[in-house]
Design an enzyme around this catalytic site. Structure first.
Site, short mmCIF file in Angstrom:
data_model
loop_
_atom_site.label_atom_id
_atom_site.label_comp_id
_atom_site.label_asym_id
_atom_site.label_seq_id
_atom_site.Cartn_x
_atom_site.Cartn_y
_atom_site.Cartn_z
CE LYS A 58 0.88 3.21 14.67
NZ LYS A 58 0.62 2.92 13.34
CD GLU A 100 -0.88 1.03 3.55
OE1 GLU A 100 -1.23 2.12 3.21
OE2 GLU A 100 -0.77 0.80 4.73
CB SER A 112 -11.00 1.69 8.90
OG SER A 112 -10.37 1.46 7.86
CB ALA A 113 -13.58 1.97 4.06
CG ASP A 114 -8.52 -0.27 5.82
OD1 ASP A 114 -8.72 0.39 4.72
OD2 ASP A 114 -7.29 -0.09 6.40
CG ASP A 138 -13.64 6.98 12.29
OD1 ASP A 138 -13.55 6.23 11.54
OD2 ASP A 138 -12.93 7.98 12.57
CB VAL A 169 -5.57 -1.55 4.22
CG1 VAL A 169 -6.14 -2.89 3.99
CG2 VAL A 169 -4.41 -1.38 4.63
CE LYS A 205 -6.93 7.75 5.26
NZ LYS A 205 -7.26 8.17 6.70
N1 PSU Z 1 -2.40 2.00 10.52
C1 PSU Z 1 -1.29 2.26 10.63
N2 PSU Z 1 -0.65 2.71 9.53
C2 PSU Z 1 -1.08 3.22 8.51
C3 PSU Z 1 -2.55 3.21 8.50
C4 PSU Z 1 -3.17 2.48 9.70
O1 PSU Z 1 -0.63 1.73 11.67
O2 PSU Z 1 -0.44 3.93 7.67
C5 PSU Z 1 -3.20 3.83 7.09
C6 PSU Z 1 -3.63 2.22 6.04
O3 PSU Z 1 -3.18 2.71 4.85
C7 PSU Z 1 -4.89 2.21 6.56
C8 PSU Z 1 -5.42 3.88 6.51
O4 PSU Z 1 -5.72 1.39 5.23
O5 PSU Z 1 -4.64 4.28 7.34
C9 PSU Z 1 -6.78 3.55 7.42
O6 PSU Z 1 -7.37 4.85 7.52
P1 PSU Z 1 -8.93 5.18 8.11
O7 PSU Z 1 -8.77 4.74 9.33
O8 PSU Z 1 -9.01 6.39 7.61
O9 PSU Z 1 -9.77 4.12 7.32
MN MN Z 2 -12.69 6.56 9.45
#
Ligand code: PSU
Ligand code: MN
EC number: 4.2.1.70
Length: 305
Positions: free
Chosen positions: A160, A26, A141-143, A139, A107, A87
């Site tokens: 994390k 990624e 994540s879309a992941d 909140d 991701v 992003k």
């Molecule tokens: N967690 C980490 N390092 C990162 C990310 C997440 O420890 O760099 C990044 C990844 O690209 C992940 C994104 O897909 O943050 C998730 O963002 P969000 O929480 O806005 O969906």
């Molecule tokens: Mn989010």
């Protein structure tokens, strides 16, 4: 019907055509996860780890509106230096193509593009998940949504502790995503080897994981797999100290009202600043460790035919 335009780098295209192992990587970690110049150093080092294991790296990003699978050397360099890069999560890809934007892919977006290109194994640092306080903010994540509908195997060091780990594991279960811990029983917490939470299943060799990936795809469930690979013991951080740092970064984000797609980058940057480079070192070590395992899985998967 509109075709989906994307570019596959020559080296990646020829590896895929020959059925040789490829590992997707990624790029939001490059644009938003790590500061310069460590972001470029990390991106190059991770590609080198994949090559050393006999697989081809495919770093994925949006380059001036073109979804690109397998960045060239100069594209990687330009993206790492572009502090205005966006992003891109899955939902952003179409609009960013129209606007001609450059962006790191999260991701979710990386899984989607890897799958379209025919890449089955993907290495990252940590995936996104359910944020602390999600019962108020919603909140998530879309992941996790993408993992519920795209069959890529994602190798990570867990998530994390900026996230709510038990809730993240619950959503993964709801989404029918196997959570496989490599060589351990506990789900890892990125900077530390354990989270106090049990992973769904444990497998002990890359060959076993490759078989599980192939069989999971064969079930037709259509969901991804999360392969959780703990940070090497010698690179792990002190659990209590990093928890205090994370908690203070989370409080700061609340106070400043940081939300939406800005939240994860804000927390990552604050943690890097507050630990004065210590978390950065651990972060780089665990991404390399994940790339190494992902390459071994990709090699074993290619051998299965
Ligand atoms: N967690 C980490 N390092 C990162 C990310 C997440 O420890 O760099 C990044 C990844 O690209 C992940 C994104 O897909 O943050 C998730 O963002 P969000 O929480 O806005 O969906
Ligand atoms: Mn989010």
């Amino acid at each position: 019907m509109t075709a989906f335009p994307f570019t596959v780098g020559h080296e990646v295209a020829s590896a895929l055509a020959d059925g040789r192992p490829v590992v997707a990587l990624e790029s939001t970690i490059i644009t938003h996860g790590l500061p310069a110049p460590q972001n470029l150093e990390m991106a190059r080092a991770v590609e080198a780890v994949v090559r050393a294991r006999g697989a081809t790296p495919a770093t994925i990003a949006l380059i001036h509106g073109v979804p690109t699978v397998g960045l060239g050397e100069w594209e990687l360099e330009a993206l790492a230096a572009d502090r205005s890069a966006g992003k891109a999560s899955s939902r952003d890809i179409a609009t960013m193509i129209v606007r001609g934007e450059s962006a790191g892919t999260t991701v979710s977006a990386t899984m989607l593009l890897a799958e379209r290109a025919g890449i089955k194994v993907f290495a990252t640092g940590g995936v996104g998940g359910v944020h602390r306080g999600a019962e108020q903010t919603f909140d998530v994540s879309a992941d996790l949504t993408e993992l519920g509908r795209t069959p890529t195997a994602v190798v990570c060091a867990g998530v994390k502790a900026i996230l709510d780990i038990p809730k993240t594991l619950e959503v993964l279960e709801t989404q029918r995503v196997p959570v496989i811990a490599f060589g351990v029983d506990e789900f890892p917490a990125f900077y530390t080897r354990g989270s106090g939470q049990k992973a769904g299943q444990r497998l002990d060799t890359p060959e076993q994981i490759a078989r599980a990936v192939a069989l999971h795809r064969a079930t037709g469930a259509g969901t991804g797999l999360l392969i959780a690979n703990p940070i090497p013991a010698e690179d792990a951080l002190d659990a209590a100290a990093i928890e205090a740092t994370i908690a203070s970064a989370v409080r700061e984000a609340e106070r400043l009202g940081v939300a939406g797609k800005a939240l994860t980058p804000f927390l990552l940057q604050r943690i890097n600043e507050l630990t004065a480079g210590e978390s950065l070192k651990a972060n780089i070590a665990l991404v390399k460790n994940n790339a190494n395992l992902a390459a071994r899985i990709a090699v074993a998967l290619a051998a299965l035919g």
